[in-house]
Design a protein around this motif. Structure first.
Motif, PDB file in Angstrom:
ATOM      1  N   ILE A  86     -30.224  11.278   3.854  1.00 23.96           N
ATOM      2  CA  ILE A  86     -31.196  10.474   2.966  1.00 23.96           C
ATOM      3  C   ILE A  86     -32.237   9.904   3.956  1.00 23.96           C
ATOM      4  N   ALA A  87     -32.018   9.519   5.110  1.00 18.05           N
ATOM      5  CA  ALA A  87     -32.975   9.128   6.007  1.00 18.05           C
ATOM      6  C   ALA A  87     -34.160  10.210   6.368  1.00 18.05           C
ATOM      7  N   ILE A  88     -33.682  11.617   6.197  1.00 14.61           N
ATOM      8  CA  ILE A  88     -34.430  12.527   6.372  1.00 14.61           C
ATOM      9  C   ILE A  88     -35.357  12.938   5.254  1.00 14.61           C
ATOM     10  N   ILE A  89     -34.835  12.682   4.064  1.00 14.72           N
ATOM     11  CA  ILE A  89     -35.774  12.697   2.889  1.00 14.72           C
ATOM     12  C   ILE A  89     -36.584  11.488   2.795  1.00 14.72           C
ATOM     13  N   LEU A  90     -36.325  10.399   3.036  1.00 15.41           N
ATOM     14  CA  LEU A  90     -37.335   9.208   3.093  1.00 15.41           C
ATOM     15  C   LEU A  90     -38.319   9.397   3.990  1.00 15.41           C
ATOM     16  N   ILE A  91     -37.979   9.960   5.185  1.00 18.69           N
ATOM     17  CA  ILE A  91     -38.954  10.341   6.128  1.00 18.69           C
ATOM     18  C   ILE A  91     -39.845  11.208   5.636  1.00 18.69           C
ATOM     19  N   ILE A  92     -39.418  12.436   5.163  1.00 17.28           N
ATOM     20  CA  ILE A  92     -40.431  13.427   4.505  1.00 17.28           C
ATOM     21  C   ILE A  92     -41.114  12.902   3.491  1.00 17.28           C
ATOM     22  N   LEU A  93     -40.774  11.956   2.606  1.00 18.89           N
ATOM     23  CA  LEU A  93     -41.714  11.336   1.610  1.00 18.89           C
ATOM     24  C   LEU A  93     -42.709  10.594   2.143  1.00 18.89           C
ATOM     25  N   VAL A  94     -42.384   9.591   3.406  1.00 17.46           N
ATOM     26  CA  VAL A  94     -43.575   9.109   4.009  1.00 17.46           C
ATOM     27  C   VAL A  94     -44.465   9.982   4.614  1.00 17.46           C
TER      28      VAL A  94
END
Length: 134
Positions: free
Chosen positions: A114-122
């Protein structure tokens, strides 16, 4: 973070957010330069560049324009509107429903995928801000 500290922090952040919006409305009328420190220093927009304008567009009912400027503005506007009322209700009813939600979301965000997905979105949003020349 303890409940009282979180509530104080978020209420302070919302108050400062509303102050910032007030400042932005008046600043925008009198000046055409960016108020973003990062953009003024590096000439590169930050991932949140345009969030203030997006919130202001939302306040005018221009949802599509707000999303095109910066989708983060939707989350900021939602937070500015909901958080103070939810915390106030918790305080009046002596509950901690907002704090419980915060703890659940914090646990979800701490999971690596989840953290990786959120970082990618940012990062995607940042690239988009740069590409569209914010």
């Amino acid at each position: 973070m303890k409940k009282n500290k979180l509530y104080f922090f978020l209420l302070s952040a919302c108050f400062l957010g509303f102050c910032w919006l007030y400042f932005a409305i008046h600043y925008e009328k009198n000046n055409t330069t960016s108020v973003c420190f990062i953009k003024n220093t590096t000439s590169i927009p930050c991932p949140s560049c345009g969030s203030t304008r997006a919130v202001l567009e939302l306040s005018k009912g221009n949802i599509v324009n707000a999303i095109l400027i910066n989708p983060f503005g939707l989350f900021i506007a939602l937070g500015l509107l909901l958080i103070p009322f939810w915390i106030l209700i918790d305080m009046l009813l002596k509950k901690d429903s907002f704090y419980q939600l915060y703890q659940k979301i914090e646990k979800i965000i701490q999971k690596k995928p989840i953290a990786i997905i959120l970082i990618i979105l940012v990062l995607l949003n940042w690239f988009w801000n740069i590409k569209k020349g914010l």
